[in-house]
Design a protein around this motif. Structure first.
Motif, PDB file in Angstrom:
ATOM      1  N   HIS A   3     181.633  -0.160  36.270  1.00  0.00           N
ATOM      2  CA  HIS A   3     181.891  -0.053  37.682  1.00  0.00           C
ATOM      3  C   HIS A   3     181.299   1.182  38.521  1.00  0.00           C
ATOM      4  O   HIS A   3     180.007   1.279  37.078  1.00  0.00           O
ATOM      5  CB  HIS A   3     183.057   1.251  38.600  1.00  0.00           C
ATOM      6  CG  HIS A   3     184.504   0.420  37.092  1.00  0.00           C
ATOM      7  ND1 HIS A   3     185.364  -0.777  37.434  1.00  0.00           N
ATOM      8  CD2 HIS A   3     184.538   0.810  35.739  1.00  0.00           C
ATOM      9  CE1 HIS A   3     185.610  -0.776  36.075  1.00  0.00           C
ATOM     10  NE2 HIS A   3     185.472   0.241  35.911  1.00  0.00           N
ATOM     11  N   LYS A   4     180.961   1.473  39.903  1.00  0.00           N
ATOM     12  CA  LYS A   4     179.743   2.027  40.243  1.00  0.00           C
ATOM     13  C   LYS A   4     179.684   3.569  39.451  1.00  0.00           C
ATOM     14  O   LYS A   4     180.032   4.483  40.334  1.00  0.00           O
ATOM     15  CB  LYS A   4     179.239   1.872  41.731  1.00  0.00           C
ATOM     16  CG  LYS A   4     179.288   1.274  42.145  1.00  0.00           C
ATOM     17  CD  LYS A   4     177.914   0.308  42.221  1.00  0.00           C
ATOM     18  CE  LYS A   4     177.700  -0.628  42.687  1.00  0.00           C
ATOM     19  NZ  LYS A   4     176.132  -1.212  42.458  1.00  0.00           N
ATOM     20  N   VAL A   5     179.646   3.904  38.247  1.00  0.00           N
ATOM     21  CA  VAL A   5     179.578   5.472  37.691  1.00  0.00           C
ATOM     22  C   VAL A   5     178.747   6.540  38.000  1.00  0.00           C
ATOM     23  O   VAL A   5     179.600   7.266  37.560  1.00  0.00           O
ATOM     24  CB  VAL A   5     179.457   5.223  36.124  1.00  0.00           C
ATOM     25  CG1 VAL A   5     181.241   4.395  35.675  1.00  0.00           C
ATOM     26  CG2 VAL A   5     178.627   4.428  35.278  1.00  0.00           C
ATOM     27  N   LEU A   6     177.197   5.711  38.114  1.00  0.00           N
ATOM     28  CA  LEU A   6     176.613   7.092  38.873  1.00  0.00           C
ATOM     29  C   LEU A   6     176.996   6.822  40.314  1.00  0.00           C
ATOM     30  O   LEU A   6     176.009   7.729  40.781  1.00  0.00           O
ATOM     31  CB  LEU A   6     175.319   6.312  38.366  1.00  0.00           C
ATOM     32  CG  LEU A   6     174.905   7.170  36.944  1.00  0.00           C
ATOM     33  CD1 LEU A   6     173.990   6.899  36.640  1.00  0.00           C
ATOM     34  CD2 LEU A   6     176.012   8.529  36.698  1.00  0.00           C
ATOM     35  N   ARG A  45     170.844   2.547  39.024  1.00  0.00           N
ATOM     36  CA  ARG A  45     170.401   2.347  40.653  1.00  0.00           C
ATOM     37  C   ARG A  45     171.849   1.065  40.604  1.00  0.00           C
ATOM     38  O   ARG A  45     172.784   0.942  41.241  1.00  0.00           O
ATOM     39  CB  ARG A  45     169.773   1.393  41.019  1.00  0.00           C
ATOM     40  CG  ARG A  45     169.666   0.681  42.481  1.00  0.00           C
ATOM     41  CD  ARG A  45     169.472   1.946  43.280  1.00  0.00           C
ATOM     42  NE  ARG A  45     170.424   1.138  44.519  1.00  0.00           N
ATOM     43  CZ  ARG A  45     171.228   1.569  45.407  1.00  0.00           C
ATOM     44  NH1 ARG A  45     170.895   3.170  45.281  1.00  0.00           N
ATOM     45  NH2 ARG A  45     171.831   1.210  46.298  1.00  0.00           N
ATOM     46  N   GLU A  46     171.621   0.237  39.855  1.00  0.00           N
ATOM     47  CA  GLU A  46     172.924  -0.343  39.589  1.00  0.00           C
ATOM     48  C   GLU A  46     174.082  -0.135  39.498  1.00  0.00           C
ATOM     49  O   GLU A  46     175.512  -0.576  39.974  1.00  0.00           O
ATOM     50  CB  GLU A  46     172.928  -1.174  37.975  1.00  0.00           C
ATOM     51  CG  GLU A  46     172.020  -2.480  38.315  1.00  0.00           C
ATOM     52  CD  GLU A  46     171.580  -3.089  36.391  1.00  0.00           C
ATOM     53  OE1 GLU A  46     171.106  -4.540  36.873  1.00  0.00           O
ATOM     54  OE2 GLU A  46     172.560  -2.923  36.129  1.00  0.00           O
ATOM     55  N   ALA A  47     174.470   0.994  38.967  1.00  0.00           N
ATOM     56  CA  ALA A  47     174.968   2.368  38.717  1.00  0.00           C
ATOM     57  C   ALA A  47     175.904   3.541  39.639  1.00  0.00           C
ATOM     58  O   ALA A  47     176.608   3.747  40.506  1.00  0.00           O
ATOM     59  CB  ALA A  47     175.248   2.693  37.593  1.00  0.00           C
ATOM     60  N   GLY A  48     174.712   2.301  40.908  1.00  0.00           N
ATOM     61  CA  GLY A  48     175.113   3.308  42.671  1.00  0.00           C
ATOM     62  C   GLY A  48     174.140   4.238  42.308  1.00  0.00           C
ATOM     63  O   GLY A  48     174.166   5.278  43.735  1.00  0.00           O
ATOM     64  N   SER A 212     175.813   4.403  30.750  1.00  0.00           N
ATOM     65  CA  SER A 212     177.259   4.820  31.186  1.00  0.00           C
ATOM     66  C   SER A 212     177.145   5.789  29.584  1.00  0.00           C
ATOM     67  O   SER A 212     178.664   7.129  30.471  1.00  0.00           O
ATOM     68  CB  SER A 212     178.102   3.210  30.439  1.00  0.00           C
ATOM     69  OG  SER A 212     177.846   3.118  29.037  1.00  0.00           O
ATOM     70  N   GLU A 213     176.873   6.190  29.115  1.00  0.00           N
ATOM     71  CA  GLU A 213     176.827   7.481  28.102  1.00  0.00           C
ATOM     72  C   GLU A 213     176.542   8.494  28.243  1.00  0.00           C
ATOM     73  O   GLU A 213     177.517   9.434  28.968  1.00  0.00           O
ATOM     74  CB  GLU A 213     175.887   7.198  26.958  1.00  0.00           C
ATOM     75  CG  GLU A 213     176.226   5.912  26.025  1.00  0.00           C
ATOM     76  CD  GLU A 213     177.848   6.402  25.392  1.00  0.00           C
ATOM     77  OE1 GLU A 213     178.354   7.649  25.035  1.00  0.00           O
ATOM     78  OE2 GLU A 213     178.633   5.561  24.929  1.00  0.00           O
ATOM     79  N   ILE A 214     175.414   8.485  29.439  1.00  0.00           N
ATOM     80  CA  ILE A 214     175.471   9.889  30.207  1.00  0.00           C
ATOM     81  C   ILE A 214     176.421   9.492  31.170  1.00  0.00           C
ATOM     82  O   ILE A 214     176.925  11.495  31.475  1.00  0.00           O
ATOM     83  CB  ILE A 214     174.519   9.594  31.320  1.00  0.00           C
ATOM     84  CG1 ILE A 214     172.633   9.568  30.433  1.00  0.00           C
ATOM     85  CG2 ILE A 214     174.042  10.719  32.164  1.00  0.00           C
ATOM     86  CD1 ILE A 214     171.243   8.650  30.723  1.00  0.00           C
ATOM     87  N   ALA A 215     177.012   8.937  31.908  1.00  0.00           N
ATOM     88  CA  ALA A 215     178.589   9.185  33.464  1.00  0.00           C
ATOM     89  C   ALA A 215     179.415   9.743  32.514  1.00  0.00           C
ATOM     90  O   ALA A 215     179.685  10.240  33.258  1.00  0.00           O
ATOM     91  CB  ALA A 215     178.465   7.895  33.917  1.00  0.00           C
ATOM     92  N   LYS A 216     180.034   9.110  31.566  1.00  0.00           N
ATOM     93  CA  LYS A 216     180.749   9.841  30.777  1.00  0.00           C
ATOM     94  C   LYS A 216     181.005  11.556  30.369  1.00  0.00           C
ATOM     95  O   LYS A 216     181.494  11.981  30.958  1.00  0.00           O
ATOM     96  CB  LYS A 216     180.672   9.156  28.748  1.00  0.00           C
ATOM     97  CG  LYS A 216     181.453   7.665  29.343  1.00  0.00           C
ATOM     98  CD  LYS A 216     182.105   7.747  27.512  1.00  0.00           C
ATOM     99  CE  LYS A 216     181.533   6.204  27.124  1.00  0.00           C
ATOM    100  NZ  LYS A 216     181.364   6.006  25.393  1.00  0.00           N
TER     101      LYS A 216
END
Ligand code: C5P
Length: 224
Positions: A3-6, A45-48, A212-216
């Motif tokens: 998903h757009k985690v960022l 970018r893909e992560a939003g 995704s690790e950064i987003a978490k």
């Protein structure tokens, strides 16, 4: 991929080598291809995220939807980063920034001397962009700073130490011997809990895992 985690996050990334002039037609650079930094920019970018990529000289296309600012020298990279850092949620220093620049660079092309004498170059240290940004981190933890390290030996010991020295929450270690220019990499994430290995994969796969690790970690931080 995820998903757009960022979504709603602003992310500033440095990538590629820098080029330090000796004279108007010569200079010193390194073997960074920019592939890892560009992959991280694409994944963010893909992560939003709203992504700004400050890039040294590379032959790579700009990832879709990414704002790219080209620079040549470490000083230019430093100045562009510092001008744009306010309001960023994440800073990721992937660039292989030259540690030194030529102090006595010539305004004119240096001519070969009769009799074979060679120019004497002097060097002066460049500012550490990542450490400078990390030192501006606010009490609330912005921007979240991520560094990269390419050590030729003893990454496990140096990785943790470098994370501390730079004053950053997350350091990504490249496992050698040579990752520059390659399409694949193996990385180790060092955070306050210790090392985590991300097994060998292509750089885009690793970049997506890193994002995704950064987003978490951002999510956890926002809950504090
Ligand atoms: O100290 P070292 O060069 O090994 O650290 C590498 C990390 O620091 C990378 O994230 C790199 O982008 C960053 N760096 C920087 N400015 C410098 C030197 C390194 O931002 N002058």
């Amino acid at each position: 991929f995820q998903h757009k985690v960022l979504a709603g996050r602003r992310v500033l990334i440095t990538a590629g080598p820098t080029f330090e002039p000796i004279d108007p037609v010569r200079g010193i650079t390194n073997l960074s291809s920019g592939k890892m930094g560009y992959a991280v920019a694409r994944a963010a970018r893909e992560a939003g995220a709203d992504v700004t990529l400050v890039s040294g000289p590379t032959a790579l296309p700009t990832p879709h939807g990414v704002r790219r600012i080209d620079v040549l020298t470490a000083q230019q990279m430093h100045d562009v980063v510092m001008a744009g850092i306010e309001g960023q949620h994440v800073f990721i220093g992937v660039a292989a920034v030259a540690d030194w620049r030529v102090a006595n660079a010539s305004d004119q092309k240096i001519k070969k001397a009769e009799g074979g004498g060679a120019p004497q170059l002097e060097f002066v240290q460049n500012a550490d962009i990542l450490a400078t940004v990390a030192a501006t981190t606010t009490l609330s933890g912005w921007p979240y700073c991520v560094g990269f390290a390419a050590e030729s030996e003893n990454l496990m010991a140096y990785g943790a130490a470098k994370r501390e020295k730079k004053g950053i929450p997350l350091l990504v270690g490249n496992i050698g011997p040579q990752t520059f220019g390659q399409d694949e990499n193996t990385i180790i994430l060092f955070d306050e809990t210790g090392p985590t290995l991300l097994p060998r994969a292509d750089k885009l796969t690793l970049a997506r895992q890193l994002v995704s690790e950064i987003a978490k970690r951002l999510e956890r931080r926002s809950l504090l």
